[in-house]
Design a protein around this motif. Structure first.
Motif, PDB file in Angstrom:
ATOM      1  N   PRO A 244       4.074  41.041  -5.163  1.00  0.00           N
ATOM      2  CA  PRO A 244       4.402  40.651  -6.547  1.00  0.00           C
ATOM      3  C   PRO A 244       3.501  39.553  -7.118  1.00  0.00           C
ATOM      4  CG  PRO A 244       6.406  40.986  -5.314  1.00  0.00           C
ATOM      5  CD  PRO A 244       5.275  41.077  -4.317  1.00  0.00           C
ATOM      6  N   ASP A 245       3.026  38.617  -6.265  1.00  0.00           N
ATOM      7  CA  ASP A 245       2.162  37.561  -6.800  1.00  0.00           C
ATOM      8  C   ASP A 245       0.762  38.057  -7.149  1.00  0.00           C
ATOM      9  OD1 ASP A 245       1.259  37.844  -4.185  1.00  0.00           O
ATOM     10  OD2 ASP A 245       1.210  35.697  -3.777  1.00  0.00           O
ATOM     11  N   GLN A 246       0.473  39.316  -6.876  1.00  0.00           N
ATOM     12  CA  GLN A 246      -0.801  39.907  -7.270  1.00  0.00           C
ATOM     13  C   GLN A 246      -0.688  40.641  -8.612  1.00  0.00           C
ATOM     14  OE1 GLN A 246      -1.264  41.619  -3.125  1.00  0.00           O
ATOM     15  NE2 GLN A 246      -3.412  41.333  -3.679  1.00  0.00           N
ATOM     16  N   VAL A 247       0.469  40.564  -9.223  1.00  0.00           N
ATOM     17  CA  VAL A 247       0.666  41.080 -10.574  1.00  0.00           C
ATOM     18  C   VAL A 247       0.552  39.881 -11.508  1.00  0.00           C
ATOM     19  CG1 VAL A 247       2.229  42.245 -12.171  1.00  0.00           C
ATOM     20  CG2 VAL A 247       2.150  42.940  -9.759  1.00  0.00           C
ATOM     21  N   ARG A 248      -0.442  39.926 -12.364  1.00  0.00           N
ATOM     22  CA  ARG A 248      -0.756  38.787 -13.221  1.00  0.00           C
ATOM     23  C   ARG A 248      -0.789  39.220 -14.683  1.00  0.00           C
ATOM     24  NH1 ARG A 248      -3.433  34.971 -10.057  1.00  0.00           N
ATOM     25  NH2 ARG A 248      -2.902  33.559 -11.747  1.00  0.00           N
ATOM     26  N   PHE A 249      -1.055  38.275 -15.539  1.00  0.00           N
ATOM     27  CA  PHE A 249      -1.100  38.512 -16.972  1.00  0.00           C
ATOM     28  C   PHE A 249      -2.406  37.956 -17.520  1.00  0.00           C
ATOM     29  CE2 PHE A 249       3.230  38.104 -15.517  1.00  0.00           C
ATOM     30  CZ  PHE A 249       3.777  39.300 -15.968  1.00  0.00           C
ATOM     31  N   HIS A 250      -2.895  38.556 -18.600  1.00  0.00           N
ATOM     32  CA  HIS A 250      -4.162  38.119 -19.180  1.00  0.00           C
ATOM     33  C   HIS A 250      -4.157  36.620 -19.443  1.00  0.00           C
ATOM     34  CE1 HIS A 250      -7.400  38.874 -22.507  1.00  0.00           C
ATOM     35  NE2 HIS A 250      -7.913  38.330 -21.427  1.00  0.00           N
ATOM     36  N   SER A 251      -3.022  36.092 -19.887  1.00  0.00           N
ATOM     37  CA  SER A 251      -2.916  34.663 -20.185  1.00  0.00           C
ATOM     38  C   SER A 251      -3.086  33.782 -18.950  1.00  0.00           C
ATOM     39  CB  SER A 251      -1.587  34.349 -20.860  1.00  0.00           C
ATOM     40  OG  SER A 251      -0.505  34.765 -20.049  1.00  0.00           O
ATOM     41  N   ASP A 252      -2.996  34.357 -17.752  1.00  0.00           N
ATOM     42  CA  ASP A 252      -3.239  33.586 -16.529  1.00  0.00           C
ATOM     43  C   ASP A 252      -4.719  33.252 -16.364  1.00  0.00           C
ATOM     44  OD1 ASP A 252      -0.536  33.772 -15.830  1.00  0.00           O
ATOM     45  OD2 ASP A 252      -0.855  35.531 -14.553  1.00  0.00           O
ATOM     46  N   PHE A 253      -5.579  34.011 -17.053  1.00  0.00           N
ATOM     47  CA  PHE A 253      -7.026  33.875 -16.860  1.00  0.00           C
ATOM     48  C   PHE A 253      -7.782  33.490 -18.132  1.00  0.00           C
ATOM     49  CE2 PHE A 253      -5.475  37.048 -13.798  1.00  0.00           C
ATOM     50  CZ  PHE A 253      -5.837  36.423 -12.621  1.00  0.00           C
TER      51      PHE A 253
ATOM     52  N   CYS B 296      -1.666  36.609 -24.474  1.00  0.00           N
ATOM     53  CA  CYS B 296      -1.582  37.996 -24.014  1.00  0.00           C
ATOM     54  C   CYS B 296      -0.880  38.080 -22.647  1.00  0.00           C
ATOM     55  CB  CYS B 296      -2.987  38.574 -23.937  1.00  0.00           C
ATOM     56  SG  CYS B 296      -3.079  40.309 -23.471  1.00  0.00           S
ATOM     57  N   PRO B 297       0.129  38.871 -22.512  1.00  0.00           N
ATOM     58  CA  PRO B 297       0.603  39.982 -23.336  1.00  0.00           C
ATOM     59  C   PRO B 297       1.631  39.618 -24.406  1.00  0.00           C
ATOM     60  CG  PRO B 297       1.751  40.062 -21.254  1.00  0.00           C
ATOM     61  CD  PRO B 297       0.802  38.882 -21.192  1.00  0.00           C
ATOM     62  N   GLY B 298       1.548  38.444 -24.954  1.00  0.00           N
ATOM     63  CA  GLY B 298       2.418  38.055 -26.056  1.00  0.00           C
ATOM     64  C   GLY B 298       3.480  37.058 -25.637  1.00  0.00           C
ATOM     65  N   ARG B 299       3.815  36.160 -26.541  1.00  0.00           N
ATOM     66  CA  ARG B 299       4.807  35.111 -26.241  1.00  0.00           C
ATOM     67  C   ARG B 299       6.197  35.668 -25.952  1.00  0.00           C
ATOM     68  NH1 ARG B 299       1.462  32.393 -29.938  1.00  0.00           N
ATOM     69  NH2 ARG B 299       2.539  33.260 -31.742  1.00  0.00           N
ATOM     70  N   SER B 300       6.505  36.848 -26.477  1.00  0.00           N
ATOM     71  CA  SER B 300       7.839  37.429 -26.267  1.00  0.00           C
ATOM     72  C   SER B 300       7.874  38.441 -25.130  1.00  0.00           C
ATOM     73  CB  SER B 300       8.315  38.107 -27.564  1.00  0.00           C
ATOM     74  OG  SER B 300       8.488  37.128 -28.563  1.00  0.00           O
ATOM     75  N   PHE B 301       6.758  38.606 -24.439  1.00  0.00           N
ATOM     76  CA  PHE B 301       6.728  39.542 -23.319  1.00  0.00           C
ATOM     77  C   PHE B 301       7.533  38.945 -22.158  1.00  0.00           C
ATOM     78  CE2 PHE B 301       5.185  41.720 -19.622  1.00  0.00           C
ATOM     79  CZ  PHE B 301       4.977  43.020 -20.066  1.00  0.00           C
ATOM     80  N   PRO B 302       8.452  39.706 -21.564  1.00  0.00           N
ATOM     81  CA  PRO B 302       9.328  39.173 -20.506  1.00  0.00           C
ATOM     82  C   PRO B 302       8.641  39.091 -19.133  1.00  0.00           C
ATOM     83  CG  PRO B 302       9.881  41.452 -20.956  1.00  0.00           C
ATOM     84  CD  PRO B 302       8.819  41.082 -21.938  1.00  0.00           C
ATOM     85  N   LYS B 303       7.709  38.167 -19.015  1.00  0.00           N
ATOM     86  CA  LYS B 303       6.937  38.024 -17.771  1.00  0.00           C
ATOM     87  C   LYS B 303       7.823  37.737 -16.564  1.00  0.00           C
ATOM     88  CE  LYS B 303       2.950  35.823 -19.980  1.00  0.00           C
ATOM     89  NZ  LYS B 303       2.156  34.598 -19.960  1.00  0.00           N
TER      90      LYS B 303
END
Length: 148
Positions: A107-116, A121-128
């Motif tokens: 699971p810790d290998q699943v990231r979001f564009h905003s991490d980099f 991205c993927p948006g402030r309302s995205f349920p990360k």
């Protein structure tokens, strides 16, 4: 080859018509790339959500500068103001979890564009947090019996 998964959003409105082709045209014609930058997309087509194929998995993506050795997934839509539909999130979960199993990702290998990048991205309302928690629960359930 792949180090994990990075999730994006297109930051465009998702309509009942297909936007995936427009994203590919932009990447190829405007950016001069050989193909769409993402490996997969999740988009509403008509009344339901679908997983759409993009760049082949054996080719490096073009979605996150300096981290294109991750599988890129784009959620078509703008999730700044409101979160993705439950059906879209369910399909994304199935896609990501399937890739985790296929590639042995945790699971810790699943990231979001905003991490980099300094983007939302993927948006402030995205349920990360909710997505990662669900992936962690499913992973632990499946791999709880695994021998390290």
């Amino acid at each position: 080859m792949h180090q994990g998964i990075i999730i994006h959003h297109s930051a465009t409105a998702d309509t009942a018509s297909k936007s995936w082709g427009a994203i590919k045209r932009y990447h190829v014609e405007h950016n001069g790339w050989s193909d769409i930058g993402y490996h997969f997309g999740v988009e509403q087509i008509g009344e339901r959500y679908e997983i759409l194929g993009g760049r082949p998995l054996h080719k490096q993506g073009a979605h996150t500068q300096g981290h294109n050795n991750f599988i890129g997934i784009c959620m078509v839509g703008n999730y700044e103001e409101k979160p993705p539909a439950d059906d879209a999130m369910h399909l994304l979960f199935r896609l990501v979890f399937g890739l985790m199993i296929a590639y042995g990702f945790k699971p810790d290998q699943v990231r979001f564009h905003s991490d980099f990048a300094e983007k939302s991205c993927p948006g402030r309302s995205f349920p990360k947090r909710e997505l990662i928690a669900k992936l962690r629960t499913a992973h632990d359930r499946l791999c709880g019996r695994c021998v390290a």
